[in-house]
Design an enzyme around this catalytic site. Structure first.
Site, PDB file in Angstrom:
ATOM      1  N   ASP A  75       0.896  -1.321   0.124  1.00  0.00           N
ATOM      2  CA  ASP A  75       0.036   0.051  -0.019  1.00  0.00           C
ATOM      3  C   ASP A  75       0.782   1.280   0.118  1.00  0.00           C
ATOM      4  OD1 ASP A  75      -1.768   1.966   0.410  1.00  0.00           O
ATOM      5  OD2 ASP A  75      -2.609   1.339   2.290  1.00  0.00           O
ATOM      6  N   ARG A 112      32.243  17.585   1.328  1.00  0.00           N
ATOM      7  CA  ARG A 112      32.151  17.439   2.910  1.00  0.00           C
ATOM      8  C   ARG A 112      30.935  17.879   3.536  1.00  0.00           C
ATOM      9  NH1 ARG A 112      37.199  16.466   4.812  1.00  0.00           N
ATOM     10  NH2 ARG A 112      37.031  17.775   6.607  1.00  0.00           N
ATOM     11  N   GLU A 155      36.302   8.654  16.099  1.00  0.00           N
ATOM     12  CA  GLU A 155      36.378  10.069  15.514  1.00  0.00           C
ATOM     13  C   GLU A 155      36.767  11.066  16.671  1.00  0.00           C
ATOM     14  OE1 GLU A 155      36.527  12.013  13.330  1.00  0.00           O
ATOM     15  OE2 GLU A 155      36.562  10.819  11.563  1.00  0.00           O
ATOM     16  N   HIS A 172      31.175  12.293   4.414  1.00  0.00           N
ATOM     17  CA  HIS A 172      31.923  12.856   3.358  1.00  0.00           C
ATOM     18  C   HIS A 172      32.117  11.920   2.215  1.00  0.00           C
ATOM     19  CE1 HIS A 172      34.826  14.951   6.473  1.00  0.00           C
ATOM     20  NE2 HIS A 172      33.906  15.471   6.469  1.00  0.00           N
ATOM     21  N   GLU A 177      36.162  15.059  -3.172  1.00  0.00           N
ATOM     22  CA  GLU A 177      35.363  14.974  -1.738  1.00  0.00           C
ATOM     23  C   GLU A 177      34.589  16.042  -1.227  1.00  0.00           C
ATOM     24  OE1 GLU A 177      37.317  13.365   2.301  1.00  0.00           O
ATOM     25  OE2 GLU A 177      37.485  15.434   2.043  1.00  0.00           O
ATOM     26  N   ARG A 183      41.045  21.381   4.823  1.00  0.00           N
ATOM     27  CA  ARG A 183      39.787  20.959   5.004  1.00  0.00           C
ATOM     28  C   ARG A 183      38.441  21.653   5.417  1.00  0.00           C
ATOM     29  NH1 ARG A 183      40.616  15.079   5.814  1.00  0.00           N
ATOM     30  NH2 ARG A 183      42.978  14.918   5.515  1.00  0.00           N
ATOM     31  N   GLU A 187      29.889   8.723   9.643  1.00  0.00           N
ATOM     32  CA  GLU A 187      30.054   8.643  11.146  1.00  0.00           C
ATOM     33  C   GLU A 187      28.976   8.415  11.887  1.00  0.00           C
ATOM     34  OE1 GLU A 187      33.901  11.856  10.684  1.00  0.00           O
ATOM     35  OE2 GLU A 187      31.748  12.793  11.080  1.00  0.00           O
ATOM     36  N   GLU A 222      32.179   8.071   3.878  1.00  0.00           N
ATOM     37  CA  GLU A 222      32.836   8.117   5.339  1.00  0.00           C
ATOM     38  C   GLU A 222      31.546   8.295   6.361  1.00  0.00           C
ATOM     39  OE1 GLU A 222      36.215  10.423   5.070  1.00  0.00           O
ATOM     40  OE2 GLU A 222      36.972   9.931   3.042  1.00  0.00           O
ATOM     41  N   GLU A 247      33.625   6.059  13.141  1.00  0.00           N
ATOM     42  CA  GLU A 247      33.506   5.872  11.796  1.00  0.00           C
ATOM     43  C   GLU A 247      33.925   4.517  11.103  1.00  0.00           C
ATOM     44  OE1 GLU A 247      35.085   9.388   9.717  1.00  0.00           O
ATOM     45  OE2 GLU A 247      36.082   8.036   8.149  1.00  0.00           O
TER      46      GLU A 247
END
Length: 448
Positions: A55, A339, A193, A249, A337, A320, A138, A136, A200
């Site tokens: 449904d 982030r 982490e 990430h 990457e 970063r 976490e 990645e 992670e």
């Protein structure tokens, strides 16, 4: 990397040999929640012949009650058996991930998995044989109370890459890793982490559809193994104020028959024009992508300065702090990457939006802004303005408003999903605005 293409007969043989008693057919709703229909193995033929109905009117963002009958078409390559015991009889439970079809046997426009399939088909039309993704994710581990309910007490006081006794979750992570490996995950690393109680597990990249399937499976495994060990695992981005939140990430690269389309050894940074243009597309559509990559009110408690999460539309190869980083690996591992993504994101719609935004950059040959090599958190507003750095949305409502104005990202997920998602998130934000928090009481009650 290609999953094994099981045949119907192979699946029937395996379930008989392994004493499988139930089969769990799963799918994902518009908001990213995993749903399932569990049927006894006596109904296996119905499942394999695409005749299992449900449904759809009872599922968030699907259809109205007068058009509720829907079919589940299992993807046979997703067949697996859960490696944990299920009942006192020793019977096992298997799993198939399904695509959703309408009563007319047409792919359902509100199926997030269908949206990603459509985006991948568009990439193939443009000559890209694969969109590879590695995530990645976490998560936090909280202790359970005597009634099995989660408390706000974290499982340990450990930090980044800590060992026991500071890291009290290593045995849980090991069991998660061993379980994932039994389910054909190729786990590359697992560690504590930065934040207390934060962990992670990283698994190897694969094609985007399989990557999205694995994210959903991973969440189920983590929660199951955590509870087995007396903990509650949450993928909530910011469950505790004052410490880092949980991200996911997302590393990505496009491939053609010649190899990694992001690689160019002659370039100073080792990036091809395709990579730069894809990057330009991600930057151009960053704020709309944010709504899908960070789909909860709580997501924006993570996206604040000072906690290693990005808050600016920028990129870099050397630090970063921007939303996009270029990892040092080159050759077949050349990648971007992203982030901003957090683990509450619906992986299917988020990856579809990322891919279509990047392809828009490739199609229009969008040039990215200059790389930012300074720590953006230490730059003042004028410095950021001169560098062409803008802000990511700071609330769910702002992000959803940007999504509604971005036709490329809307097209990536389809109008049905976009309309239902935007409507649900506006309601969620309105509900949040109506709540009076302890912070407000502490700061205003006795002062006004």
């Amino acid at each position: 990397m290609v999953r094994k293409a099981y045949s119907k007969e192979e699946i029937k043989t395996i379930v008989a040999q392994e004493n499988v008693e139930f089969i769990r057919v799963t799918f994902t709703d518009v908001l990213g929640a995993i749903k399932n229909v569990e049927v006894p193995i006596s109904q296996l033929d119905k499942v394999l012949d695409n005749n299992l109905m449900f449904d759809g009117s009872s599922i968030e963002g699907f259809v109205r009650i007068n058009e509720s009958d829907m079919y589940l078409y299992p993807d046979l390559s997703t067949f697996m058996i859960f490696p944990w015991a299920t009942d006192s009889h020793g019977g096992k439970v298997s799993r198939l991930i399904a695509d959703v079809y309408t009563a007319d046997r047409e792919p359902f426009a509100g199926d997030p998995r269908h949206a990603l399939r459509s985006a991948l088909a568009k990439a193939k039309e443009e000559g890209f044989t694969a969109f590879n993704v590695g995530t990645e994710p976490e998560f936090f581990l909280f202790k359970l109370d005597e009634n099995g309910k989660p408390t706000m007490e974290l499982n340990d006081k450990g930090g980044y890459f800590d060992l026991a006794p500071l890291d009290m979750g290593e045995n849980v992570r090991r069991e998660i890793v061993l379980t994932l490996e039994k389910m054909n995950f190729e786990v590359e690393a697992a560690h504590h982490e930065v934040a207390e109680g934060q962990h992670e597990v990283d698994f190897k990249y694969t094609n985007a559809l399989e990557a999205a399937d694995k994210i959903q499976t991973f969440k189920l495994v983590v929660k199951t193994i955590a509870r087995k060990n007396g903990y509650y695992a949450t993928f909530m981005p910011k469950p505790v104020a004052g410490i880092n939140g949980s991200g996911m990430h997302t590393n990505m690269s496009l491939f053609t028959e010649k190899g990694n389309a992001f690689e160019d050894k002659s370039d100073e940074m080792g990036l091809s024009q395709t990579a730069y243009h894809f990057l330009g597309g991600l930057l151009a559509h960053a704020t709309a992508i944010t709504a899908l990559a960070n789909p909860t009110v709580n997501s924006y408690k993570r996206l604040t300065p000072g906690f290693e999460a990005p808050v600016y539309v920028a990129w870099s190869a050397s630090n970063r702090s921007p939303m996009i980083r270029i990892p040092a690996s080159r050759g077949q591992s050349t990648r971007l990457e992203l982030r901003i993504v957090d683990p509450t994101a619906n992986p299917y719609t988020t990856l579809a939006a990322i891919l279509m935004a990047g392809l828009d950059g490739v199609d229009r040959q969008l040039e990215p802004t200059a790389s930012v090599d300074k720590n953006i958190y230490l730059m003042d507003e004028n410095e950021r303005k001169r560098a062409g750095i803008t802000n990511l949305p700071d609330t769910l409502l702002a992000a959803v408003s940007d999504l509604a104005e971005d036709p490329i990202v809307i097209n990536a997920i389809g109008n049905h999903i976009a309309d239902k998602f935007i409507e649900a998130k506006k309601i969620e934000y309105t509900s949040y605005r109506q709540f009076v928090s302890k912070w407000e009481i502490d700061n205003y009650l006795e002062n006004y």
